[in-house]
Design a protein around this motif. Structure first.
Motif, PDB file in Angstrom:
ATOM      1  N   LEU A 262       0.800  -1.224   0.000  1.00 27.71           N
ATOM      2  CA  LEU A 262       0.000   0.000   0.000  1.00 27.71           C
ATOM      3  C   LEU A 262       0.832   1.273   0.000  1.00 27.71           C
ATOM      4  CD1 LEU A 262      -2.662  -1.062   2.679  1.00 27.71           C
ATOM      5  CD2 LEU A 262      -2.929  -1.098   0.191  1.00 27.71           C
ATOM      6  N   PHE A 263       2.042   1.216   0.593  1.00 26.71           N
ATOM      7  CA  PHE A 263       2.819   2.439   0.807  1.00 26.71           C
ATOM      8  C   PHE A 263       4.280   2.255   0.375  1.00 26.71           C
ATOM      9  CE2 PHE A 263      -0.115   1.706   4.467  1.00 26.71           C
ATOM     10  CZ  PHE A 263      -1.135   2.568   4.059  1.00 26.71           C
ATOM     11  N   PRO A 264       4.548   1.924  -0.870  1.00 31.59           N
ATOM     12  CA  PRO A 264       5.937   1.664  -1.274  1.00 31.59           C
ATOM     13  C   PRO A 264       6.850   2.881  -1.127  1.00 31.59           C
ATOM     14  CG  PRO A 264       4.478   1.768  -3.181  1.00 31.59           C
ATOM     15  CD  PRO A 264       3.606   1.727  -1.986  1.00 31.59           C
ATOM     16  N   ASP A 265       6.348   4.060  -1.477  1.00 32.13           N
ATOM     17  CA  ASP A 265       7.173   5.270  -1.349  1.00 32.13           C
ATOM     18  C   ASP A 265       7.371   5.656   0.109  1.00 32.13           C
ATOM     19  OD1 ASP A 265       7.342   5.425  -4.120  1.00 32.13           O
ATOM     20  OD2 ASP A 265       5.554   6.682  -4.278  1.00 32.13           O
ATOM     21  N   GLY A 266       6.318   5.527   0.911  1.00 31.64           N
ATOM     22  CA  GLY A 266       6.438   5.810   2.334  1.00 31.64           C
ATOM     23  C   GLY A 266       7.388   4.843   3.010  1.00 31.64           C
ATOM     24  N   LEU A 267       7.373   3.591   2.567  1.00 31.44           N
ATOM     25  CA  LEU A 267       8.273   2.591   3.127  1.00 31.44           C
ATOM     26  C   LEU A 267       9.730   2.944   2.837  1.00 31.44           C
ATOM     27  CD1 LEU A 267       8.590  -0.137   4.563  1.00 31.44           C
ATOM     28  CD2 LEU A 267       8.351  -1.249   2.340  1.00 31.44           C
ATOM     29  N   ALA A 268       9.976   3.448   1.627  1.00 29.42           N
ATOM     30  CA  ALA A 268      11.345   3.838   1.271  1.00 29.42           C
ATOM     31  C   ALA A 268      11.847   4.978   2.159  1.00 29.42           C
ATOM     32  CB  ALA A 268      11.389   4.245  -0.199  1.00 29.42           C
ATOM     33  N   VAL A 269      10.932   5.893   2.531  1.00 23.61           N
ATOM     34  CA  VAL A 269      11.312   7.012   3.391  1.00 23.61           C
ATOM     35  C   VAL A 269      11.588   6.544   4.821  1.00 23.61           C
ATOM     36  CG1 VAL A 269      10.511   9.182   4.415  1.00 23.61           C
ATOM     37  CG2 VAL A 269      10.063   8.697   1.993  1.00 23.61           C
ATOM     38  N   TYR A 273      14.817   4.402   9.388  1.00 24.59           N
ATOM     39  CA  TYR A 273      14.444   4.511  10.791  1.00 24.59           C
ATOM     40  C   TYR A 273      13.982   3.154  11.331  1.00 24.59           C
ATOM     41  CZ  TYR A 273      14.416   9.376   9.316  1.00 24.59           C
ATOM     42  OH  TYR A 273      14.763  10.602   8.780  1.00 24.59           O
ATOM     43  N   ALA A 274      13.269   2.400  10.498  1.00 26.31           N
ATOM     44  CA  ALA A 274      12.832   1.069  10.906  1.00 26.31           C
ATOM     45  C   ALA A 274      14.031   0.146  11.114  1.00 26.31           C
ATOM     46  CB  ALA A 274      11.884   0.485   9.859  1.00 26.31           C
ATOM     47  N   LEU A 275      15.027   0.261  10.231  1.00 27.85           N
ATOM     48  CA  LEU A 275      16.238  -0.545  10.385  1.00 27.85           C
ATOM     49  C   LEU A 275      16.946  -0.210  11.696  1.00 27.85           C
ATOM     50  CD1 LEU A 275      17.601  -0.341   6.732  1.00 27.85           C
ATOM     51  CD2 LEU A 275      16.765  -2.384   7.874  1.00 27.85           C
ATOM     52  N   ALA A 276      16.977   1.063  12.034  1.00 30.61           N
ATOM     53  CA  ALA A 276      17.616   1.477  13.285  1.00 30.61           C
ATOM     54  C   ALA A 276      16.859   0.914  14.487  1.00 30.61           C
ATOM     55  CB  ALA A 276      17.679   2.999  13.362  1.00 30.61           C
ATOM     56  N   LEU A 277      15.513   0.974  14.448  1.00 34.01           N
ATOM     57  CA  LEU A 277      14.720   0.402  15.534  1.00 34.01           C
ATOM     58  C   LEU A 277      14.963  -1.098  15.647  1.00 34.01           C
ATOM     59  CD1 LEU A 277      11.188   2.098  15.308  1.00 34.01           C
ATOM     60  CD2 LEU A 277      12.807   2.228  17.208  1.00 34.01           C
ATOM     61  N   GLY A 278      15.031  -1.774  14.502  1.00 34.25           N
ATOM     62  CA  GLY A 278      15.252  -3.216  14.522  1.00 34.25           C
ATOM     63  C   GLY A 278      16.602  -3.578  15.112  1.00 34.25           C
ATOM     64  N   ALA A 279      17.639  -2.852  14.705  1.00 31.35           N
ATOM     65  CA  ALA A 279      18.980  -3.122  15.232  1.00 31.35           C
ATOM     66  C   ALA A 279      19.042  -2.855  16.730  1.00 31.35           C
ATOM     67  CB  ALA A 279      20.007  -2.272  14.491  1.00 31.35           C
ATOM     68  N   ALA A 280      18.440  -1.744  17.157  1.00 30.59           N
ATOM     69  CA  ALA A 280      18.435  -1.413  18.578  1.00 30.59           C
ATOM     70  C   ALA A 280      17.664  -2.458  19.382  1.00 30.59           C
ATOM     71  CB  ALA A 280      17.828  -0.026  18.787  1.00 30.59           C
ATOM     72  N   GLY A 281      16.538  -2.923  18.829  1.00 29.26           N
ATOM     73  CA  GLY A 281      15.739  -3.930  19.517  1.00 29.26           C
ATOM     74  C   GLY A 281      16.468  -5.254  19.646  1.00 29.26           C
ATOM     75  N   ALA A 282      17.182  -5.648  18.598  1.00 26.49           N
ATOM     76  CA  ALA A 282      17.934  -6.907  18.645  1.00 26.49           C
ATOM     77  C   ALA A 282      19.015  -6.851  19.723  1.00 26.49           C
ATOM     78  CB  ALA A 282      18.549  -7.201  17.288  1.00 26.49           C
ATOM     79  N   LEU A 283      19.732  -5.718  19.771  1.00 28.95           N
ATOM     80  CA  LEU A 283      20.795  -5.572  20.766  1.00 28.95           C
ATOM     81  C   LEU A 283      20.223  -5.459  22.182  1.00 28.95           C
ATOM     82  CD1 LEU A 283      23.092  -3.078  18.814  1.00 28.95           C
ATOM     83  CD2 LEU A 283      23.545  -5.495  19.257  1.00 28.95           C
ATOM     84  N   TYR A 284      19.184  -4.642  22.334  1.00 25.92           N
ATOM     85  CA  TYR A 284      18.585  -4.446  23.653  1.00 25.92           C
ATOM     86  C   TYR A 284      18.002  -5.756  24.188  1.00 25.92           C
ATOM     87  CZ  TYR A 284      15.083  -3.100  27.116  1.00 25.92           C
ATOM     88  OH  TYR A 284      14.316  -3.029  28.241  1.00 25.92           O
ATOM     89  N   GLY A 285      17.188  -6.430  23.353  1.00 24.76           N
ATOM     90  CA  GLY A 285      16.566  -7.673  23.794  1.00 24.76           C
ATOM     91  C   GLY A 285      17.588  -8.728  24.166  1.00 24.76           C
ATOM     92  N   GLY A 286      18.639  -8.858  23.340  1.00 23.00           N
ATOM     93  CA  GLY A 286      19.671  -9.843  23.629  1.00 23.00           C
ATOM     94  C   GLY A 286      20.449  -9.517  24.886  1.00 23.00           C
ATOM     95  N   PHE A 287      20.764  -8.229  25.067  1.00 24.47           N
ATOM     96  CA  PHE A 287      21.543  -7.803  26.236  1.00 24.47           C
ATOM     97  C   PHE A 287      20.754  -8.044  27.523  1.00 24.47           C
ATOM     98  CE2 PHE A 287      22.838  -4.540  29.330  1.00 24.47           C
ATOM     99  CZ  PHE A 287      24.204  -4.791  29.390  1.00 24.47           C
ATOM    100  N   VAL A 288      19.474  -7.634  27.550  1.00 29.14           N
ATOM    101  CA  VAL A 288      18.669  -7.795  28.764  1.00 29.14           C
ATOM    102  C   VAL A 288      18.388  -9.275  29.026  1.00 29.14           C
ATOM    103  CG1 VAL A 288      16.487  -7.193  29.887  1.00 29.14           C
ATOM    104  CG2 VAL A 288      17.668  -5.509  28.465  1.00 29.14           C
TER     105      VAL A 288
END
Length: 307
Positions: A262-269, A273-288
Motif C-alpha cells: 500500500l505504501f511503497p514510497d512511504g516505506l522507502a522514506v 528509521y525502521a532498520l535502526a529500531l530493529g537493530a536497537a531492539g535486537a541488541l537491547y533484547g539480547g543484552f537484557v
C-alpha cells in the motif's frame, strides 16, 4: 469455500469445547480442541492443494456491506499458509502443555485458545482492511482472558497492560484504514483496490505511521515493548506459547504484507528509521535477556530480540 471453513472451524470448535466441558465429560474439551485444530490443518492442506489463481492458492470475496465498501475478502498464499499452520500446530501444543495444569474453567480456557487462533487466522487471510482491523482487535479479547484468568502473580495488571498497549495502538491502524479508504474516490476497504491509488510520498508516510504503530507494538519493538515481559512471564504456559509463537508474528506479517503493498514510497522514506529500531531492539533484547534468571522472562526478551 475452504477459507471460510478455516475461520469457522476454530470458532465453532471453541464453542463446542466450552459446551462439552459444562457437561463434565472428563477431558472432552481437550480432545474437542485437538480435533478442531487438526481439522483446521487438514482444511489448510486442502486449500493449498486447490487450483489457485496466479499468486494465490485460494481466494474468496463476498460483499458484506456494499454501501460502505466492506467485503469478506480472504486470500491464501505461502506466507499466510505457513503462519496459519504454525498457529494451529501451536494450539495443539498449548492443549498438551496445559493438560494437567488447567482444571478451573477448563471449557472457557480451551475456547479462548481456539478463538485466539481463529482471530489470528482472520488476520492472516483478510484483505479488506476493516475486516483485518476487526480480527486484529478481536485477538486481544481471548488473549486478555487467558492471561487475566489463568495467569499467576499480578496477572490482572499484566493483562491490562497488554490490552491497553495493543488496543490504543489499534486505534492508529483503524484511523489510517479509514483515511486511506476515503482517498479512493468511493468508499472501499479492498486492499487490492487501495494498492492502485497514486498517493504522494508524504501521505504514504503518515498513513504508514498509523499502520506501523499497531504492528510495532505487537512486534514489541523497543520502546513499544513494555507490555510483553510481564504478559509473557505471568501468563499460563499456553498464553506464553500463543504470545511468542503467534501473536507477535501478526506484527511482522502486517509489515510484510501491507507496507510494501500500500505504501511503497512511504516505506522507502521510513525504512532507515525502521532498520535502526530493529537493530536497537535486537541488541537491547539480547543484552537484557542475558541477565534473566526466570526462563519465561528470558524467552520474552529473546522474543524482542528475534522479532
Amino acid at each position: 469455500m475452504a477459507l471460510i471453513a478455516l475461520l469457522l472451524l476454530p470458532l465453532l470448535g471453541g464453542l463446542a469445547a466450552y459446551i462439552v466441558a459444562g457437561k463434565g465429560r472428563g477431558d472432552a474439551e481437550r480432545w474437542v480442541t485437538i480435533v478442531t485444530l487438526a481439522a483446521t490443518l487438514a482444511v489448510l492442506i486442502l486449500a493449498m492443494a486447490g487450483s489457485g489463481d496466479g499468486r494465490w492458492m485460494a481466494q474468496v470475496m463476498v460483499p458484506w456491506v456494499p454501501s460502505l465498501g466492506i467485503s469478506i475478502n480472504f486470500a491464501l498464499d505461502g506466507l499466510s499458509a505457513a503462519l496459519i499452520a504454525i498457529a494451529a500446530g501451536l494450539g495443539i501444543i498449548c492443549v498438551m502443555a496445559s493438560w494437567r495444569d488447567i482444571r478451573v474453567d477448563s471449557g472457557l480456557f480451551h475456547a479462548c485458545v481456539c478463538w485466539t487462533i481463529a482471530a489470528t487466522i482472520g488476520v492472516f487471510m483478510s484483505f479488506d482492511l476493516l475486516v483485518f482491523v476487526f480480527f486484529w482487535e478481536a485477538m486481544l479479547i481471548p488473549s486478555f482472558m487467558l492471561i487475566a484468568i489463568w495467569g499467576h502473580g499480578d496477572k490482572e495488571g499484566a493483562a491490562l497492560k497488554f490490552l491497553i498497549f495493543n488496543a490504543v495502538a489499534g486505534f492508529g491502524l483503524l484511523a489510517a484504514a479509514f483515511a486511506l479508504a476515503s482517498m479512493a474516490g468511493h468508499m472501499t476497504f479492498n486492499a487490492f483496490e487501495l494498492a492502485e491509488l497514486k498517493l504522494s510520498p508524504t501521505a504514504q508516510v503518515w498513513l504508514l505511521l498509523g499502520f506501523s504503530l499497531a504492528f510495532l507494538v505487537k512486534l514489541s519493538v523497543p520502546p513499544f515493548h513494555a507490555w510483553l515481559p510481564d504478559a509473557h512471564t505471568l501468563a499460563p504456559t499456553a498464553g506464553s506459547i500463543l504470545l511468542a509463537g503467534v501473536l507477535l508474528k501478526t506484527g511482522g506479517y502486517g509489515l510484510f504484507r501491507f507496507a510494501p503493498m500500500l505504501f511503497p514510497d512511504g516505506l522507502a522514506v521510513l525504512a532507515p528509521y525502521a532498520l535502526a529500531l530493529g537493530a536497537a531492539g535486537a541488541l537491547y533484547g539480547g543484552f537484557v535477556a542475558c541477565g534473566q534468571t526466570d526462563a519465561k522472562r528470558l524467552v520474552a526478551y529473546t522474543s524482542i530480540a528475534h522479532m
